[in-house]
Design an enzyme around this catalytic site. Structure first.
Site, PDB file in Angstrom:
ATOM      1  N   TYR A 489       0.830  -1.208   0.000  1.00 52.18           N
ATOM      2  CA  TYR A 489       0.000   0.000   0.000  1.00 52.18           C
ATOM      3  C   TYR A 489       0.863   1.257   0.000  1.00 52.18           C
ATOM      4  O   TYR A 489       0.521   2.265  -0.628  1.00 52.18           O
ATOM      5  CB  TYR A 489      -0.916   0.004   1.228  1.00 52.18           C
ATOM      6  CG  TYR A 489      -2.189  -0.794   1.061  1.00 52.18           C
ATOM      7  CD1 TYR A 489      -3.363  -0.176   0.660  1.00 52.18           C
ATOM      8  CD2 TYR A 489      -2.216  -2.149   1.302  1.00 52.18           C
ATOM      9  CE1 TYR A 489      -4.536  -0.908   0.504  1.00 52.18           C
ATOM     10  CE2 TYR A 489      -3.376  -2.887   1.154  1.00 52.18           C
ATOM     11  CZ  TYR A 489      -4.536  -2.266   0.745  1.00 52.18           C
ATOM     12  OH  TYR A 489      -5.690  -2.990   0.589  1.00 52.18           O
ATOM     13  N   TYR A 493       3.627   5.184  -2.772  1.00 51.69           N
ATOM     14  CA  TYR A 493       3.787   6.563  -2.305  1.00 51.69           C
ATOM     15  C   TYR A 493       5.242   6.862  -1.942  1.00 51.69           C
ATOM     16  O   TYR A 493       5.690   8.002  -2.090  1.00 51.69           O
ATOM     17  CB  TYR A 493       2.873   6.814  -1.108  1.00 51.69           C
ATOM     18  CG  TYR A 493       1.413   6.630  -1.445  1.00 51.69           C
ATOM     19  CD1 TYR A 493       0.710   7.620  -2.098  1.00 51.69           C
ATOM     20  CD2 TYR A 493       0.749   5.453  -1.126  1.00 51.69           C
ATOM     21  CE1 TYR A 493      -0.629   7.455  -2.426  1.00 51.69           C
ATOM     22  CE2 TYR A 493      -0.587   5.280  -1.439  1.00 51.69           C
ATOM     23  CZ  TYR A 493      -1.266   6.278  -2.094  1.00 51.69           C
ATOM     24  OH  TYR A 493      -2.592   6.106  -2.430  1.00 51.69           O
TER      25      TYR A 493
END
Length: 836
Positions: A489, A493
């Site tokens: 996840y 980023y």
């Protein structure tokens, strides 16, 4: 007594010495010389009384007395009312500029260059491709809104009217233009402000007739507060303002005053403030959004890239040297640290995977949060248009809101006995407003209450604008192990905010651009606004992890040198410290967390912590700063301190090695190199790689060496003396160059593919550099124009011809002869008509 009758008279007495007695009769007394002032002889200097007046002065005074008529109260009121009306009319005229097209254009022309350059390309494009009504509509709409927002932003960027101070009165007109200052102007202002504050401090000390070291604490604090009030007027927070007002510390007050009166400290503060204000003016102009400048302005991006280039140049030109004269390349040391983006990404991914393993071992579950600022912090909406709710706040103010709200929310969680741990990533929206991605781990029974408290705090401000849809500001998603790990996840980023690794082909949801290309914009954004991108919480510190890995390498090297190293053998006497050392050495962050005592524990309960020592020298502000000494165990105390930084390095410029002159025997042994020649041909058909034997020339004896002995070699021209340069120049002039001719036949095919591949790569890199340079100037070049510039052609941009250098910089070239002739004839015709 007989009278002398010989016709002669007795000589008269000499005239008195000039300056002693003056019997001259002057027409007016005011014209008479005055007595010389002698402070040593005169106890008191008396001002002579003026008894006479000049006729000219007398006539002038008489004329004034005849024409003088005292003004009554009515006349005075009339004059004041007239002045007030003129002032009001002037202000009304200044406020009415948005009402007319001419007023908007005039106000636009008064803007600084970087604002005009950001909006002019769109205006020029409309003038070239659309009717005048479209141009007027754009000016009366978009440009007018941008100018109104700029005026409101500049009101917040002027001196603080709530503080009456000398600096506020002096910089009242200059301070709103701080965003327009260059680096030199900022440094000049820093020296000026520091000097004025230093003068204020000395004046107060002189008024109290005492030295700072002899002042009472109350007087010293009063002086510090007085200087701090002057700084607040310029919207700069004094150093240690909160600490000194809550609990006074004399040493801290001394260092704070030294900072206030230091021009270097002011230079850093003003430059940071200037960059923040300038970027916020770009946001006010409405040019930072996904359709124009995503994340940051081109000005900030080019400044960040230039600073990185200067840093690389500094690393390449300097080296590290220790006390034993061991030299290490500074560039290699930087590339081996977390300053290397690849190493930084590897470390973050390793830490994230370790935290996930700990959560699995504890039975905790994860939740992924996306937290956004309220609408009033966003300068543009998702479509790129102006946001009418924006309250003219800056990016740093948005980040401050997130930090303060997060602090209040975690305090509320702590009061309820809820302690999550994990990671948070800060990244920008397309308009530069920050938002957070947070990965939290917690026991399953605490998930619902934790998310509820966090949501309540982050949607409390401007709650009415959300309605029932709170997802615009706070989103939560429970992690599903069947769809992917927690590290997966966050991996995207982490990569998109560092170097864009493994993101080929993926597009950014904010801007629609490739994620691999937006990484530099995200890093420039974080650097511009001084925002920390990655923040772990509830975990052992990573600095101890790095120091332990360094310590392990040192201990292994010592044991190998002594011949006593055995794999798996304890390196430290204490078993707990050795276990943490081993976990850090193998690179397992989960084992490191476990051996340190786990997550969510106080710092004093960690197995290994950092050990500090005071530096030997005082810094510029008279402080004894602390530096890392090594590691120690809080359980064992100070006796367990282990030094990890045993070598003291100093940075110095690279030292060029002095080349020794070769002897005649060595020169004869070297011998001349045979010229590399092939069969004669009209052209050189070989495009393959040609090997050139590189040997060092005896540059110290180049002048005494015959031309036949001089051979082709790799010579460092920067290290050659003038004598060697002249000898080499004579050789080049007298000896014609060898013609490299290599035959091409069916047995020696031409290596076209390698040559074309190398050329295409160089051309692609040059086109990228040209595009970045053009964007930094606010130009939007087409791909055809970029390719022509990369190929060396001239391109017509706004009526001028431009070329591109090999480094991507675009410069103005000379016009074609026909264009110059046409411009000259047009100038002559306008002179004849009288319009020029």
């Amino acid at each position: 007594m007989a009278i002398d009758s010989r016709g002669r008279y007795a000589p008269s007495e000499p005239a008195p010495y000039p300056g002693i007695v003056d019997n001259t009769r002057y027409v007016y007394q005011w014209n008479q010389p005055r007595k010389v002032v002698d402070l040593a002889a005169d106890d008191e200097i008396k001002t002579p009384e003026v008894t006479g007046v000049s006729p000219l002065v007398a006539r002038h005074l008489e004329k004034l007395n005849k024409n003088y008529q005292p003004l009554g109260l009515a006349a005075i009121d009339r004059i004041k009312r007239q002045a007030l009306e003129e002032k009001t009319a002037h202000h009304n005229q200044m406020e009415r500029w948005p009402e007319t097209l001419e007023g908007i254009q005039q106000h636009f022309n008064e803007q600084p260059f970087f604002i005009r350059q950001a909006l002019l390309p769109k205006i020029n494009w409309l003038r070239d491709n659309r009717d005048q009504k479209h141009v007027n509509a754009f000016i009366m709409g978009t440009v007018k809104k941008a100018l109104l927002r700029l005026d409101r932003v500049r009101r917040q960027q002027s001196v603080n009217s709530g503080h009456s101070s000398e600096l506020a009165a002096y910089y009242f007109r200059r301070w709103p233009h701080l965003a327009e200052f260059s680096k030199k102007e900022v440094i000049a202002a820093a020296y000026e402000i520091a000097g004025r504050l230093g003068e204020m401090f000395e004046t107060e000390c002189s008024a109290m007739e005492t030295r700072p070291s002899e002042m009472p604490d109350d007087d010293l604090l009063w002086i510090y507060q007085h200087l701090g009030t002057e700084m607040f007027a310029l919207r700069v927070t004094p150093p240690e303002w909160g600490s000194l007002n809550s609990a006074f510390d004399r040493r801290l007050c001394y260092s704070s005053i030294l900072r206030i009166t230091n021009p270097d400290w002011w230079g850093r503060k003003l430059w940071r403030l200037r960059c923040e204000w300038r970027e916020n003016q770009f946001r006010a102009a409405g040019v930072i959004h996904k359709k124009r400048m995503a994340y940051v302005s081109f000005d900030a991006l080019s400044q960040w890239q230039e600073q990185r280039r200067k840093n690389r140049s500094f690393y390449q030109s300097h080296e590290l040297v220790d006390d034993d004269d061991n030299v290490v390349s500074l560039e290699d040391m930087v590339n081996a640290s977390v300053s290397n983006r690849a190493i930084r990404r590897h470390e973050l991914m390793n830490r994230m995977a370790g935290v996930e393993l700990i959560a699995q071992s504890r039975g905790d579950i994860g939740v992924f949060l996306t937290i956004t600022c309220p609408s009033k912090y966003h300068s543009n909406i998702q479509s790129g248009h102006h946001n009418p709710k924006w309250n003219h706040t800056s990016t740093r103010q948005g980040q401050r809101y997130l930090c303060l709200t997060w602090g209040r929310a975690t305090s509320a969680l702590k009061r309820q006995g809820l302690r999550p741990y994990g990671f948070r990533v800060a990244e920008p929206h397309h308009d530069g407003t920050p938002h957070w991605h947070v990965l939290l781990f917690m026991p399953p029974e605490q998930l619902k209450e934790t998310v509820k408290i966090l949501r309540d705090y982050f949607i409390a401000e401007d709650r009415q604008e959300l309605g029932r849809r709170t997802g615009a500001r706070f989103k939560s998603k429970k992690l599903d192990p069947t769809k992917g790990s927690a590290t997966a996840y966050v991996a995207k980023y982490i990569s998109k905010n560092i170097d864009g690794y493994a993101l080929d082909g993926e597009l950014d949801t904010e801007t629609g651009k490739p994620l691999k290309d937006t990484a530099k914009y995200a890093m420039a954004w974080a650097s511009q606004h001084n925002i920390r991108q990655f923040q772990p919480f509830g975990q052992p510190p990573v600095t101890v992890w790095r120091e332990l890995r360094k310590l392990n390498n040192q201990l292994v090297a010592i044991q190998k040198e002594a011949g006593i190293f055995r794999p798996g053998k304890k390196l430290l006497s204490d078993s707990d410290m050795d276990a943490v050392l081993a976990a850090a050495d193998v690179g397992c962050f989960a084992s490191y967390i476990e051996k340190q005592g786990g997550v969510l524990i106080p710092r004093d309960r960690y197995t290994v912590r950092l050990a500090y020592e005071e530096s030997e020298e005082l810094n510029t502000y008279g402080e004894t700063s602390e530096k890392i000494y090594g590691v120690f165990s809080p359980r064992l105390g100070i006796t367990s301190r282990i030094c990890t930084r045993t070598t003291k390095w100093k940075i110095r410029a690279k030292q060029t090695k002095k080349r020794e002159a070769q002897s005649a025997e060595a020169l004869e042994a070297l011998g001349p190199l045979p010229p590399q020649r092939g069969p004669w041909s009209s052209v050189n058909n070989s495009t393959g790689d040609q090997k050139i034997i590189k040997k060092e020339l005896p540059v110290e004896q180049i002048d005494s060496t015959s031309e036949s002995e001089m051979t082709v070699s790799a010579v460092d021209f920067d290290e050659m003396s003038d004598k060697e340069r002249r000898a080499l120049l004579r050789r080049v002039r007298n000896q014609p160059p060898d013609q490299q001719k290599i035959i091409c036949s069916s047995s020696t095919p031409r290596n076209k593919e390698a040559c074309n591949l190398a050329f295409s790569q160089q051309a692609a890199e040059l086109r990228v550099k040209i595009e970045e340079f053009a964007q930094s100037l606010g130009w939007q070049l087409s791909q055809h124009e970029v390719r022509r510039l990369a190929a060396g052609h001239k391109v017509d941009i706004d009526g001028r011809y431009y070329r591109a250098r090999s480094d991507g910089c675009i410069y103005a070239g000379q016009q074609e002869p026909r264009a110059r002739g046409a411009a000259l004839m047009d100038r002559i015709s306008r002179l004849r008509v009288g319009t020029a």
